[in-house]
Design an enzyme around this catalytic site. Sequence first.
Site, mmCIF file in Angstrom:
data_model
loop_
_atom_site.group_PDB
_atom_site.id
_atom_site.type_symbol
_atom_site.label_atom_id
_atom_site.label_comp_id
_atom_site.label_asym_id
_atom_site.label_seq_id
_atom_site.Cartn_x
_atom_site.Cartn_y
_atom_site.Cartn_z
ATOM 1 N N ARG A 339 0.822 -1.217 -0.013
ATOM 2 C CA ARG A 339 0.044 -0.011 -0.172
ATOM 3 C C ARG A 339 0.935 1.108 0.046
ATOM 4 N NH1 ARG A 339 -3.687 1.904 5.000
ATOM 5 N NH2 ARG A 339 -5.260 3.225 3.775
ATOM 6 N N SER A 403 5.859 -4.961 8.302
ATOM 7 C CA SER A 403 5.388 -5.694 9.526
ATOM 8 C C SER A 403 5.801 -7.267 9.431
ATOM 9 C CB SER A 403 3.882 -5.734 9.251
ATOM 10 O OG SER A 403 3.240 -4.446 9.335
ATOM 11 N N ASP A 457 3.769 -2.246 12.634
ATOM 12 C CA ASP A 457 2.220 -1.474 12.441
ATOM 13 C C ASP A 457 1.627 -1.499 13.747
ATOM 14 O OD1 ASP A 457 2.455 -4.477 13.258
ATOM 15 O OD2 ASP A 457 0.860 -5.065 12.200
#
Length: 1179
Positions: A339, A403, A457
């Site tokens: 993303r 992550s 995260d």
Amino acid sequence: MDIEVLAMVNDTVATMMTCGFDDQYCDVGLIIGTGTNACYMEELRHVDLVEGDEGRMCVNTEWGGFGDDGALSDYITEFDQDVDATSINPGKQIFEKMVSGMYLGELVRLVVLKMAKLGQLFDGLVPDALRTKGKITTAHVAAMEEYKNGLKNTRDILVELGLNPSQDDCVAVQHVSTIVSFRSSNLVAAGLAAILTRIKQNRHLRALRITVGVDGTVYKTHPQYGKRLHKVVRRLLPECQVRFVLSDSGSSKGAALVTAVAQRLASRKRQVDETLAPFKLSQEQLQLVKATMRAGLEAGLKNKGPSAVKMLPSYVYHTPDGTERGKYLALDLGGTNFRAMLVKFKKGLQNNTRLYHKIYTVPLEIMQGTGEELFDHLAQYVSDFLDYMGMKKAHLPAGFTFSFPCEQTAIDTGILVSWTKGFKATDCEGHDVVNLLREAIKRRNEYDLDIVAVVNDTVGTMMSCAYEDPQCEVGLIAGTGSNACYMEELKNIEKIRQKKQKTEGDEETPEMCINTEWGGLGDDGSLDDIITPFDAEVDHNSVNSGKQRFEKLTSGMYLGEIVREVLLDLTRGGLLFRGRVCGAVSRRAAELCGAGMAAVVDKIRENRGLDHLNITVGVDGALYKLHPHFSGVLQETTRVLAPQCNVTFLPSEEGSGKGAALITAVARRHNASKHQCDESCWTPALLHHGEPLLIKRFRKELVTGLGRDTNTTATLKMLPTFVRSIPDGSEKGDFIALDLGGSNFRILRVKVSHEKKQTVQMESEIYDTPEDIIHGTGARLFDHVAECLGNFMEKHNIKDKKLPVGFTFSFPCQQTKLDEGFLITWTKRFKASGVEGMDVVQLLNKAIKKRGADIMAVVNDTVGTMMTCGFDDQRCEVGIIIGTGTNACYMEELRHIDLVEGDEGRMCVNTEWGAFGDDGRLEDIRTEFDREIDRGSLNPGSQLFEKMVSGMYMGELVRLILVKMAREGLLFEGRITPELLTKGKIETKHVSAIEKSKEGLIKAREILNKLGLEPSADDCIAVQHVCAIVSFRSASLVAATLAGILMRLKENKGASRLRTTVGIDGSLYKMHPQYARRLHKTVRRLVPDCDVRFLLSESGSGKGAAMVTAVAYRLAEQSRQIAQILSEFSLTTEQLLEVRKDAAVFVLPICVSQYLDSDNKILILGEAENEDRDPKWPF
């Protein structure tokens, strides 16, 4: 005698169970006797007083207390007040005192007593017996209302009271009894209807089949009560099939049945309880888990030896303080998707944030290829996103959410410990992932990024929530995995204290965020006391047996597996289970997370030497957000185990991506060597965020269009339609509706009848309107309509009937009455000559004069939609079309419409909002693609709003964007085919197909293949994203303008809250898979003080034209009947002269008379000799 009491039940519940034994549809119990009550089967998820979500439970309403709060004050009579005042519980059980057998007789006595005192009964005689409480009972009321012997029984009862009643007295007293008992059955029916409606809603059914078990002396012995109750219930709920079953065995049998069921379930419950007992943690066990977690935290902070709780430093020293500003890039790799996000913090004001993002799928071959290939792919995604945002030349600071387990030595350095989640890219483990990404960016040599931070995260979630709440110093992930981070005192972090350089200064940076990685708690055996055999089996079957034991007890990845193991064990024992297993496993997970969180917040409190700590925890994760009880149990456990801490849990709305951007912003704020981000380097190309300003502009245009003096300059013409109300339910007749508004022409025959209830029958035919007729002469167009009408009437055998006709004409018209409409301008590609400025009704009448039809009304399709929906919902006062074109109408107060005379009532106004922006008001949000669409249209400079939102142009907007992206090498490897360059090759139906949730990418590939393209997976994702942006903008713009109309309706009514219905139609709204949801959500966000129901017009606007015609026909018929009645009061001149002659005998010689002479002056005549008077004025 050894007796075990297994169940205690209410008589109402027992009645339901008794009847349920014979009829399994029985879900309601009702008592109407000395007292009254009701019970029903409620969904357990709605019963907050009881734990659990699965299944149902009988709820005893105790509805006799309804009205104790004043809710029935409008229905309480003086006699009810007298009954209540003399009762043993004044002010209580108000509903019961209005309906039950204990009070019906007394109510009748009080009414009869008052009538007697007023001389209306018994010649005013009031014996002592009539004054005595309790002398008329409910048994007397039942006797009085017997079908044949009622009057005789009434006389006998009154004689017993010492009265000598006449026949009229008996009839009157019987009528009083009927009124009192009828009110009782009506009230009970209303209460029962409310219960049945709730059951129907719980089950999400349109129609309900159900049985009501009933008991009680009033219901059983009163000769009319049952029949009345049944009739009223069925009238209130016509869509419900309600059967009433009398409990012949009373409530005792029901108590036995409840006991029998309880006995059957008790044994099974004990066995299930034994299986689930290990999942129920005591307070002592939870305190032990808290202590274990606290010990793990302390051990992880030290520099000596391995620890189950890793306590990884993040090198994040500060949380946001609200002064962050500028634009930041956030990159997020945590699974199969990558993303890219642009985050803009404007002028340092909290909550003033804008986010733009794209999601890219990482192919499996890249995930498991070489590290160089993986990071080159990520660099390509970043390049695509920057190009998409028009920011490739900007030097942006970036935060990288990675992550996977990393060992950090600085905020911008992360050494990958090991891959997880299916990634196996070579030459990455043991290397700095930030450096790998920087090298890939250098190899592309297209843009320059300043990667300031790499974050986990959990840390990103804490930072994201800290921007909203400065007290947020803890982050929690409760989803597929489980983890927590928090701001720890720097002096306590021994593992980095030796490396810490004095130049940073402990005084300046006293804290650092620590990523606990608490999922490893218990890997050393410290949680063995609470681990069940089911947990052990799940761990044994996992890919990392013996590791992440706490995570396997608490995270969403493993809870389902634990439940499956328990269910297998219960099934082997032949035990039933429903909901309890899931509840026990998820509750334990929430309690364990709560115990861990209690350890974290207590440590922070002790670090600061506080007696009491106020702190906020930022939370993310599907388990926390989606599970109905997880969050509540977690919060309660934390509160109990950390009583000296007031903990607020704040869900993260934007995830960890925004947090990565904030970490970058905070780091730059505290690092003077970093450049500040240039605020002016980016302007949004496709998205707009100005709904409030847009609403303000639109509302101003509404007012301008309504004004007589300002209408000529207004873009919103606010055309009066002369439709003054929606259908009231009394319309009936046979009508024809013509619907001309696009490439298809529709004719309907609509029959409205009143047999049992108002019904509508429709027959319709659709006829094509060829392009040569659309662009030909007006005469040809209306001749075509007439030919189609003739064909329809002959096909349906009505050519000899003269039927009223409604004409839906979906183009801007100026109306001066209902059956007259002058076309202002053509839209939607229509260009028939000789029509603009002409009365379309007159043109149509001329074409169909031989067809036996009578045009009674011309309406716009938007008005037709509102009227169609108004037939089903009389709250409907707005109509919207979102299809080939777009428009809206609404019911405006007549006093505000300067173009129409009169002030009383309302009239539907056709806004013609497609022209909004024709005066330049939308220039700041129009894009280069909107301008190109406009230049190539049939009406440049007109209908600009419509060209931004409607289905006619949406596909073309997408095509133009794709062409530009392809030319710039962002799509299809820069390849452009002749089909892609051809106008109209991408239609709105293609946009709808591409945005389908499951098959959208497949459809995108098919559509692009037909355009001669061979798209990659990334190309399909990008095309889908373009479609989403264009359609989302359309829904947002329509929502903003609709919000302006709703605000006006609310102001017109002077209401603090508006409840209304919007009738809606149009192919875009109906066919696009996401449009309606986006529109509804945006409208409710923009006008939170309006309760808006969106009602889809199933029959189109044609039925609405028939409804307008039906209303007009009804009003015309009413006017004709009134005129006929009043005609007898109209006097001719001859009749008036005769009256004058007869009256002359009685008038004085001098008379005064006023009339107008030929110059319109008032003359006063005096003397009687003025015989030579104007014959127009006979007196």
